[in-house]
Structure formats: structure tokens, C-alpha cells
Design a protein around this motif. Structure first.
Motif, PDB file in Angstrom:
ATOM      1  N   LEU A   1       0.818  -1.209   0.000  1.00 32.40           N
ATOM      2  CA  LEU A   1       0.000   0.000   0.000  1.00 32.40           C
ATOM      3  C   LEU A   1       0.853   1.260   0.000  1.00 32.40           C
ATOM      4  N   ALA A   2       2.162   1.090  -0.038  1.00 33.75           N
ATOM      5  CA  ALA A   2       3.056   2.245   0.033  1.00 33.75           C
ATOM      6  C   ALA A   2       2.830   3.204  -1.126  1.00 33.75           C
ATOM      7  N   TYR A   3       2.421   2.671  -2.295  1.00 29.74           N
ATOM      8  CA  TYR A   3       2.258   3.540  -3.459  1.00 29.74           C
ATOM      9  C   TYR A   3       1.163   4.571  -3.248  1.00 29.74           C
ATOM     10  N   LEU A   4       0.199   4.302  -2.359  1.00 27.78           N
ATOM     11  CA  LEU A   4      -0.883   5.253  -2.120  1.00 27.78           C
ATOM     12  C   LEU A   4      -0.367   6.559  -1.525  1.00 27.78           C
ATOM     13  N   THR A   5       0.726   6.479  -0.780  1.00 30.89           N
ATOM     14  CA  THR A   5       1.265   7.675  -0.135  1.00 30.89           C
ATOM     15  C   THR A   5       2.261   8.415  -1.014  1.00 30.89           C
ATOM     16  N   SER A   6       2.732   7.761  -2.078  1.00 33.11           N
ATOM     17  CA  SER A   6       3.782   8.385  -2.883  1.00 33.11           C
ATOM     18  C   SER A   6       3.344   8.735  -4.304  1.00 33.11           C
ATOM     19  N   LEU A   7       2.212   8.209  -4.754  1.00 35.59           N
ATOM     20  CA  LEU A   7       1.760   8.473  -6.126  1.00 35.59           C
ATOM     21  C   LEU A   7       0.598   9.467  -6.122  1.00 35.59           C
ATOM     22  N   PRO A   8       0.442  10.229  -7.210  1.00 39.49           N
ATOM     23  CA  PRO A   8      -0.631  11.236  -7.295  1.00 39.49           C
ATOM     24  C   PRO A   8      -1.975  10.602  -7.622  1.00 39.49           C
ATOM     25  N   ILE A   9      -2.524   9.877  -6.684  1.00 40.91           N
ATOM     26  CA  ILE A   9      -3.795   9.177  -6.862  1.00 40.91           C
ATOM     27  C   ILE A   9      -4.886   9.933  -6.124  1.00 40.91           C
ATOM     28  N   ALA A  10      -6.019  10.133  -6.778  1.00 42.24           N
ATOM     29  CA  ALA A  10      -7.114  10.900  -6.187  1.00 42.24           C
ATOM     30  C   ALA A  10      -8.249  10.021  -5.682  1.00 42.24           C
ATOM     31  N   GLU A  11      -8.337   8.795  -6.197  1.00 38.67           N
ATOM     32  CA  GLU A  11      -9.518   7.983  -5.892  1.00 38.67           C
ATOM     33  C   GLU A  11      -9.192   6.501  -5.940  1.00 38.67           C
ATOM     34  N   VAL A  12      -9.834   5.747  -5.065  1.00 36.64           N
ATOM     35  CA  VAL A  12      -9.743   4.289  -5.122  1.00 36.64           C
ATOM     36  C   VAL A  12     -11.151   3.738  -5.273  1.00 36.64           C
ATOM     37  N   LYS A  13     -11.265   2.698  -6.091  1.00 35.12           N
ATOM     38  CA  LYS A  13     -12.560   2.078  -6.339  1.00 35.12           C
ATOM     39  C   LYS A  13     -12.538   0.664  -5.769  1.00 35.12           C
ATOM     40  N   ILE A  14     -13.343   0.448  -4.751  1.00 32.12           N
ATOM     41  CA  ILE A  14     -13.379  -0.851  -4.085  1.00 32.12           C
ATOM     42  C   ILE A  14     -13.924  -1.893  -5.054  1.00 32.12           C
ATOM     43  N   ASP A  15     -13.195  -2.979  -5.212  1.00 33.75           N
ATOM     44  CA  ASP A  15     -13.606  -4.003  -6.167  1.00 33.75           C
ATOM     45  C   ASP A  15     -14.987  -4.553  -5.827  1.00 33.75           C
ATOM     46  N   ARG A  16     -15.755  -4.812  -6.872  1.00 34.20           N
ATOM     47  CA  ARG A  16     -17.146  -5.241  -6.699  1.00 34.20           C
ATOM     48  C   ARG A  16     -17.267  -6.567  -5.945  1.00 34.20           C
ATOM     49  N   SER A  17     -16.234  -7.387  -5.954  1.00 27.86           N
ATOM     50  CA  SER A  17     -16.310  -8.673  -5.255  1.00 27.86           C
ATOM     51  C   SER A  17     -16.499  -8.473  -3.752  1.00 27.86           C
ATOM     52  N   PHE A  18     -15.907  -7.423  -3.201  1.00 25.77           N
ATOM     53  CA  PHE A  18     -16.085  -7.126  -1.778  1.00 25.77           C
ATOM     54  C   PHE A  18     -17.446  -6.492  -1.519  1.00 25.77           C
ATOM     55  N   VAL A  19     -17.878  -5.612  -2.429  1.00 24.33           N
ATOM     56  CA  VAL A  19     -19.167  -4.941  -2.269  1.00 24.33           C
ATOM     57  C   VAL A  19     -20.311  -5.947  -2.377  1.00 24.33           C
ATOM     58  N   ARG A  20     -20.181  -6.865  -3.311  1.00 21.12           N
ATOM     59  CA  ARG A  20     -21.231  -7.857  -3.539  1.00 21.12           C
ATOM     60  C   ARG A  20     -21.464  -8.717  -2.297  1.00 21.12           C
ATOM     61  N   ASP A  21     -20.408  -8.997  -1.543  1.00 23.21           N
ATOM     62  CA  ASP A  21     -20.518  -9.903  -0.395  1.00 23.21           C
ATOM     63  C   ASP A  21     -20.738  -9.181   0.929  1.00 23.21           C
ATOM     64  N   LEU A  22     -20.981  -7.853   0.878  1.00 19.46           N
ATOM     65  CA  LEU A  22     -21.304  -7.140   2.114  1.00 19.46           C
ATOM     66  C   LEU A  22     -22.611  -7.688   2.688  1.00 19.46           C
ATOM     67  N   GLY A  23     -22.618  -7.952   3.967  1.00 16.44           N
ATOM     68  CA  GLY A  23     -23.790  -8.543   4.595  1.00 16.44           C
ATOM     69  C   GLY A  23     -23.847 -10.039   4.434  1.00 16.44           C
ATOM     70  N   VAL A  24     -22.902 -10.600   3.698  1.00 20.20           N
ATOM     71  CA  VAL A  24     -22.845 -12.051   3.487  1.00 20.20           C
ATOM     72  C   VAL A  24     -21.594 -12.634   4.141  1.00 20.20           C
ATOM     73  N   LEU A  25     -20.442 -12.049   3.816  1.00 24.21           N
ATOM     74  CA  LEU A  25     -19.173 -12.510   4.382  1.00 24.21           C
ATOM     75  C   LEU A  25     -18.605 -11.457   5.321  1.00 24.21           C
ATOM     76  N   PRO A  26     -18.342 -11.815   6.563  1.00 25.20           N
ATOM     77  CA  PRO A  26     -17.742 -10.851   7.501  1.00 25.20           C
ATOM     78  C   PRO A  26     -16.403 -10.314   6.990  1.00 25.20           C
ATOM     79  N   GLN A  27     -15.684 -11.151   6.235  1.00 26.09           N
ATOM     80  CA  GLN A  27     -14.375 -10.716   5.722  1.00 26.09           C
ATOM     81  C   GLN A  27     -14.526  -9.529   4.776  1.00 26.09           C
ATOM     82  N   SER A  28     -15.591  -9.531   3.967  1.00 20.57           N
ATOM     83  CA  SER A  28     -15.798  -8.426   3.038  1.00 20.57           C
ATOM     84  C   SER A  28     -16.073  -7.129   3.778  1.00 20.57           C
TER      85      SER A  28
END
Length: 292
Positions: free
Chosen positions: A240-267
Motif C-alpha cells: 500500500l506504500a504507493y498510495l502515499t507516494s503516487l498522485p492518486i485521487a480515488e480508489v474504487k473498491i472491487d465489486r467482489s467485496f461490495v457484492r458480499d457485504l452482509g454475506v461474508l464478515p471478511q468483506s
């Protein structure tokens, strides 16, 4: 079985100047009907089996099966039709809104390339994008999508004062091109919109694959006002080090984690961690694939 065993033998470390070096192999093979066919035919079938073995990951060995030839033929046909669709502008762009959950306001759009096929209906991007990347067709497709997004931003700006950005997916090879800045500048100049109305997305996997080669482009793009978003975030298994050193404005959470919200505690744990991390770094967070 013998071939598989030989592949495993190749994996044994080899000592070179005191360092242990591991060698992997992908092997394809077939039986040659000596006297009944040219050796080149068997070699061709073995070659197809080898590429199938490579597609399954390192250190696989496979014997040729007729279905492998069918897949190659189908892929070649798909490439030919995709090339024609790009040249004739038969591919389309659908614009997916980004919505602020706290206010319900649309805060931008993502440009998604779709391919309506006369015989097959809507061809999934998961099917034709890999073909485009392997054949290099992704370059003219991306350039076209960039100009279409700029044109649409101009239309919406005139129609109802749209001033947010439209995000366009870019393969990592586009960030390595020396003319990317000029491509964007030309597109926004023709439509009379600011650079800030175009956002470029690169997948986390693509970013980390050639990180050092794309870093200069990321900085130059940021300097002219183009924001960078990391797509499919959370799937790259990277530092995750690149997040602090690169000019990034936004991160998009992968749909696989969003899809399993409320289903898998890990997500839930992963999504919560990503949001907390992004907020601490003052990054915008987008959840992909919210369906309900």
C-alpha cells in the motif's frame, strides 16, 4: 504422467554462483502419427496445448484436445470481428453514474465500452477486453473512448451545466505511451472542456505490474489537471506504500467485496479498512457494483 513428473523435476532449485534459482515450465504435447501426417501438424497441436497450459498458470503440462483448436478458432474470429467493430465505430459507450450516498447527487460518470454484436447480442467486456489487450486493439479502442468521453462531457456541460468528471478505463500500456498527454489535451481542446473533466482509471494489478514505467505519466497527468483513480482496489495483493507516494485521487473498491457485504464478515472488514485508509489519505472512495 511422465511429462508432468518432468515438469516437477524442472522446479528443483539450481545453484548458480551460490544462489538458488528456480525454473518453471509450461509444456504442451501430442501424439504424432508417423507416416500418416507431417510432423508439423503434431507440433502445431502441441503448441496449442502449451498455450493452454500457460493460461492455467506456471508449471502445467497438457496433452492436446480438439476443444483447444476450437477455442483458438473462436478467439481468432472474435479478434477479426472486434477489429471491424472498432474500425466501423460499432462499439458503444454506456455511462454509469457515480452517486454520493449522503446527498444522492450525481458526482460524475464512468465510461464503459460495450460491444453490441449482430449475431451474439451484447458481448461481455470480460470476453472482448482481454482479446483487445492481447492483440493491441486496446490502444485504438482506448483512444476512441477518451474522445467520446470528452465529447459527452461537452454535451452535458451545455445541456445542464455538468462540471464533474467522466472516468475512462486505461490499460497500463497507455500510460507508457509518450503521446498520452497530447491525446488527452487534443481531445479536451477540441471539445473546449478543462482537463479536470477527464479522469483516467488504471487497475491496481495493471498499476503494480509496471509501476516504475507508469509513474512519470501519472505525475505529468496530475500536473495538467487529470485525476487518477485506482480501479479494482483490494485485488492486487500489493504494497500500500504507493498510495502515499503516487498522485492518486480515488480508489474504487472491487465489486467482489461490495457484492458480499452482509454475506461474508471478511468483506465487511476489507471494505471498512479501505474506507478508513482512504479517508486518512484524503482519497475519494467509490464502491463498484452497488445493486441494492
Amino acid at each position: 504422467a511422465a511429462v508432468a513428473a518432468d515438469v516437477n523435476l524442472l522446479r528443483r532449485p539450481i545453484l548458480i554462483d551460490g544462489f538458488a534459482v528456480e525454473v518453471g515450465a509450461s509444456v504442451g504435447y501430442d501424439r504424432w502419427n508417423e507416416g500418416a501426417e507431417p510432423l508439423e501438424d503434431a507440433a502445431h497441436r502441441a503448441d496449442l496445448a502449451m498455450y493452454e497450459a500457460k493460461s492455467r498458470g506456471p508449471n502445467h503440462s497438457l496433452i492436446f484436445e480438439p476443444s483447444m483448436q476450437d477455442r483458438v478458432t473462436e478467439r481468432a474470429s472474435l479478434e477479426t470481428k472486434l477489429r471491424g467493430a472498432i474500425q466501423s465505430k460499432a462499439i458503444k459507450i454506456h455511462y454509469q453514474p457515480l452517486i454520493d450516498l449522503s446527498s444522492g447527487r450525481i458526482t460524475g460518470f464512468e465510461a464503459l465500452v460495450h460491444w453490441p454484436h449482430a449475431e451474439r447480442g451484447m458481448v461481455s467486456p470480460a470476453e472482448f477486453i482481454p482479446v483487445a489487450e492481447e492483440t493491441g486493439l486496446i490502444v485504438p479502442m482506448s483512444e476512441w473512448a477518451l474522445r467520446q468521453a470528452a465529447r459527452q462531457a461537452r454535451i452535458w456541460a451545455d445541456a445542464f451545466g455538468f462540471s464533474d468528471s467522466i472516468a475512462v478505463n486505461m490499460p497500463n500500456r497507455m500510460f507508457e505511451r509518450t503521446d498520452l498527454i497530447e491525446q488527452i489535451s487534443s481531445a479536451v481542446r477540441e471539445e473546449g472542456i478543462p482537463h479536470s473533466m477527464i479522469q483516467l482509471e488504471i487497475t491496481e494489478t495493471g498499476l503494480m505490474k509496471d509501476l516504475q514505467r507508469v509513474i512519470p505519466s501519472l505525475h505529468r497527468l496530475t500536473e495538467i489537471g487529470v485525476q487518477i483513480a485506482v480501479d479494482d482496489f483490494g485485488t492486487g495483493y500489493s504494497s500500500l506504500a504507493y498510495l502515499t507516494s503516487l498522485p492518486i485521487a480515488e480508489v474504487k473498491i472491487d465489486r467482489s467485496f461490495v457484492r458480499d457485504l452482509g454475506v461474508l464478515p471478511q468483506s465487511l472488514a476489507v471494505v471498512t479498512a479501505i474506507i478508513a485508509l482512504a479517508k486518512s489519505l484524503d482519497l475519494k472512495v467509490v464502491a463498484e457494483g452497488v445493486e441494492n
